[in-house]
Design an enzyme around this catalytic site. Structure first.
Site, short mmCIF file in Angstrom:
data_model
loop_
_atom_site.label_atom_id
_atom_site.label_comp_id
_atom_site.label_asym_id
_atom_site.label_seq_id
_atom_site.Cartn_x
_atom_site.Cartn_y
_atom_site.Cartn_z
N ASN A 133 24.58 -69.97 -67.40
CA ASN A 133 25.31 -68.71 -67.40
C ASN A 133 26.64 -68.96 -68.13
O ASN A 133 27.53 -69.60 -67.58
CB ASN A 133 25.55 -68.26 -65.95
CG ASN A 133 26.41 -67.02 -65.86
OD1 ASN A 133 26.66 -66.35 -66.86
ND2 ASN A 133 26.84 -66.70 -64.65
N TRP A 134 26.73 -68.45 -69.34
CA TRP A 134 27.91 -68.75 -70.16
C TRP A 134 29.10 -67.87 -69.82
O TRP A 134 30.20 -68.11 -70.31
CB TRP A 134 27.57 -68.61 -71.65
CG TRP A 134 26.61 -69.64 -72.17
CD1 TRP A 134 25.95 -70.60 -71.43
CD2 TRP A 134 26.21 -69.84 -73.52
NE1 TRP A 134 25.16 -71.36 -72.26
CE2 TRP A 134 25.29 -70.91 -73.55
CE3 TRP A 134 26.51 -69.19 -74.72
CZ2 TRP A 134 24.71 -71.37 -74.72
CZ3 TRP A 134 25.92 -69.64 -75.89
CH2 TRP A 134 25.03 -70.72 -75.90
N LYS A 135 28.88 -66.84 -69.02
CA LYS A 135 29.97 -65.94 -68.60
C LYS A 135 30.71 -65.42 -69.84
O LYS A 135 30.10 -65.21 -70.88
CB LYS A 135 30.87 -66.65 -67.60
CG LYS A 135 30.07 -67.27 -66.45
CD LYS A 135 30.89 -67.81 -65.33
CE LYS A 135 29.98 -68.40 -64.25
NZ LYS A 135 30.68 -68.89 -63.09
N HIS B 126 25.56 -61.42 -59.67
CA HIS B 126 26.41 -62.62 -59.68
C HIS B 126 27.66 -62.34 -58.84
O HIS B 126 28.19 -61.24 -58.86
CB HIS B 126 26.78 -63.01 -61.11
CG HIS B 126 27.41 -64.35 -61.17
ND1 HIS B 126 28.74 -64.54 -60.88
CD2 HIS B 126 26.88 -65.59 -61.41
CE1 HIS B 126 29.02 -65.84 -60.97
NE2 HIS B 126 27.91 -66.49 -61.28
N GLU C 279 30.65 -62.97 -59.28
CA GLU C 279 31.81 -62.44 -60.02
C GLU C 279 31.65 -60.95 -60.26
O GLU C 279 32.63 -60.22 -60.26
CB GLU C 279 31.97 -63.22 -61.34
CG GLU C 279 32.48 -64.63 -61.07
CD GLU C 279 32.01 -65.69 -62.03
OE1 GLU C 279 31.54 -65.36 -63.14
OE2 GLU C 279 32.09 -66.89 -61.68
N GLU D 211 23.88 -68.97 -54.59
CA GLU D 211 25.14 -69.54 -55.08
C GLU D 211 26.24 -69.31 -54.04
O GLU D 211 26.83 -68.23 -54.00
CB GLU D 211 25.54 -68.86 -56.40
CG GLU D 211 24.51 -69.01 -57.49
CD GLU D 211 25.13 -68.78 -58.87
OE1 GLU D 211 25.11 -69.71 -59.68
OE2 GLU D 211 25.64 -67.69 -59.12
N GLY E 22 32.49 -72.80 -59.67
CA GLY E 22 33.64 -73.10 -60.51
C GLY E 22 34.74 -73.86 -59.78
O GLY E 22 35.86 -73.97 -60.27
N SER F 111 28.76 -75.42 -59.20
CA SER F 111 29.27 -76.75 -59.58
C SER F 111 28.16 -77.80 -59.73
O SER F 111 28.36 -78.96 -59.39
CB SER F 111 30.33 -77.23 -58.59
OG SER F 111 31.44 -76.35 -58.59
N GLY G 147 26.93 -72.89 -64.51
CA GLY G 147 28.04 -72.24 -65.19
C GLY G 147 28.73 -73.22 -66.14
O GLY G 147 28.24 -73.50 -67.23
N GLY G 148 29.85 -73.76 -65.69
CA GLY G 148 30.69 -74.62 -66.54
C GLY G 148 29.93 -75.69 -67.31
O GLY G 148 30.14 -75.86 -68.51
P1 PGA Z 1 29.56 -73.22 -61.98
O1 PGA Z 1 29.04 -71.69 -62.02
O2 PGA Z 1 28.39 -74.09 -62.32
O3 PGA Z 1 30.65 -73.27 -63.02
O4 PGA Z 1 30.07 -73.46 -60.60
C1 PGA Z 1 27.81 -71.34 -61.49
C2 PGA Z 1 27.58 -69.84 -61.66
O5 PGA Z 1 28.56 -69.08 -61.54
O6 PGA Z 1 26.45 -69.38 -61.90
#
Ligand code: PGA
Length: 249
Positions: A9-11, A94, A96, A166, A172, A212, A233-234
């Site tokens: 997930n590149w956000k 998600h 966010e 999640e 993050g 993470s 994510g990251g």
């Molecule tokens: P993260 O993000 O790996 O940076 O914790 C995961 C996500 O939001 O899907």
């Protein structure tokens, strides 16, 4: 048999040039894997990403979608628009989107239904906040999130659902659920689905862990029997890290 999946997930990261460069590296380095590999670039780069990956096994998926068919929803994207550019899977719910864009279970239920009506696959995200876990209320929260958004679906729809657990406190933050905590929750999720539907549906749904995930912790997390992969994510923004995570499945 359920699929193993690793999705990035590149956000709101990577412009067009950076998107094309990262996809080229990922395609070149993609290991031979049984897992389905997916990436979710930003909306403006979805078409370009689909073109870049035409000859690749990596699937391009979207980060979000509106529930309406079309109309006066400034800034939004419809199911038809995604299908029209060959995007057949969408992330919905998600944390966010829930936290910063006020997406409630009710809104998410409508988005899921619209996606499924268009035969778009849904990667449904959910998970508890830190206070919920501290209060030992995390199983209740997760069960309610599933119930409110998914448990009115007809049984046949579940072949197009992927779940991504999640825990919000692990996204993050560098803080990861331990492999045991992940397994405990994934087992609970499968049991909850078996009770709401049946054991076959529960056994066939892929349940990803997100929060993470890094090359260092991926093998242990993915080694748990009810963890079918990860939503990353990251670490998905760094080619070598994402490739190492894919290799861990
Ligand atoms: P993260 O993000 O790996 O940076 O914790 C995961 C996500 O939001 O899907």
């Amino acid at each position: 048999m359920r699929s193993k999946i690793v999705a990035g997930n590149w956000k709101m990261n990577k412009n067009l040039e950076e998107t094309e460069a990262l996809l080229a590296t990922l395609s070149a380095k993609l290991p031979d894997t049984q897992a389905e590999v997916m990436v979710a670039p930003a909306y403006v780069n979805l078409s370009a990403a689909v073109r870049c990956l035409e000859a690749s096994k990596i699937e391009v998926i979207a980060q979000n979608m509106h529930f309406a068919e079309s109309g006066a929803y400034t800034g939004e994207i419809s199911a038809d628009m995604l299908l029209n550019i060959d995007v057949n899977t969408v992330i919905i719910g998600h944390s966010e989107r829930r936290a910063y864009f006020a997406e409630t279970d009710g809104i998410l239920a409508k988005k899921v239904q619209t996606a499924l009506d268009h035969e778009i696959r849904v990667m449904f995200c959910f998970g508890e906040e830190l206070e919920d876990r501290k209060a030992n209320n995390h199983f209740n929260v997760v069960e309610n999130q599933l119930r409110n958004a998914l448990f009115s679906l007809e049984a046949a729809s579940w072949s197009r659902i992927i779940l991504a657990y999640e825990p919000v406190w692990a996204i993050g933050t560098g803080e990861t659920a331990s492999p045991e905590q992940a397994q405990e929750m994934h087992e609970f999720i499968r049991k909850t689905i078996a009770e709401a539907y049946d054991q076959t549906i529960a056994n066939n749904v892929s349940i990803l862990y997100g929060g993470s995930v890094k090359p260092g912790n991926a093998p242990e997390i993915f080694g748990k029997p009810d963890v079918d992969g990860g939503l990353i994510g990251g670490a998905s923004l760094v080619a070598d890290d994402f490739i190492a995570i894919i290799k861990a499945i």
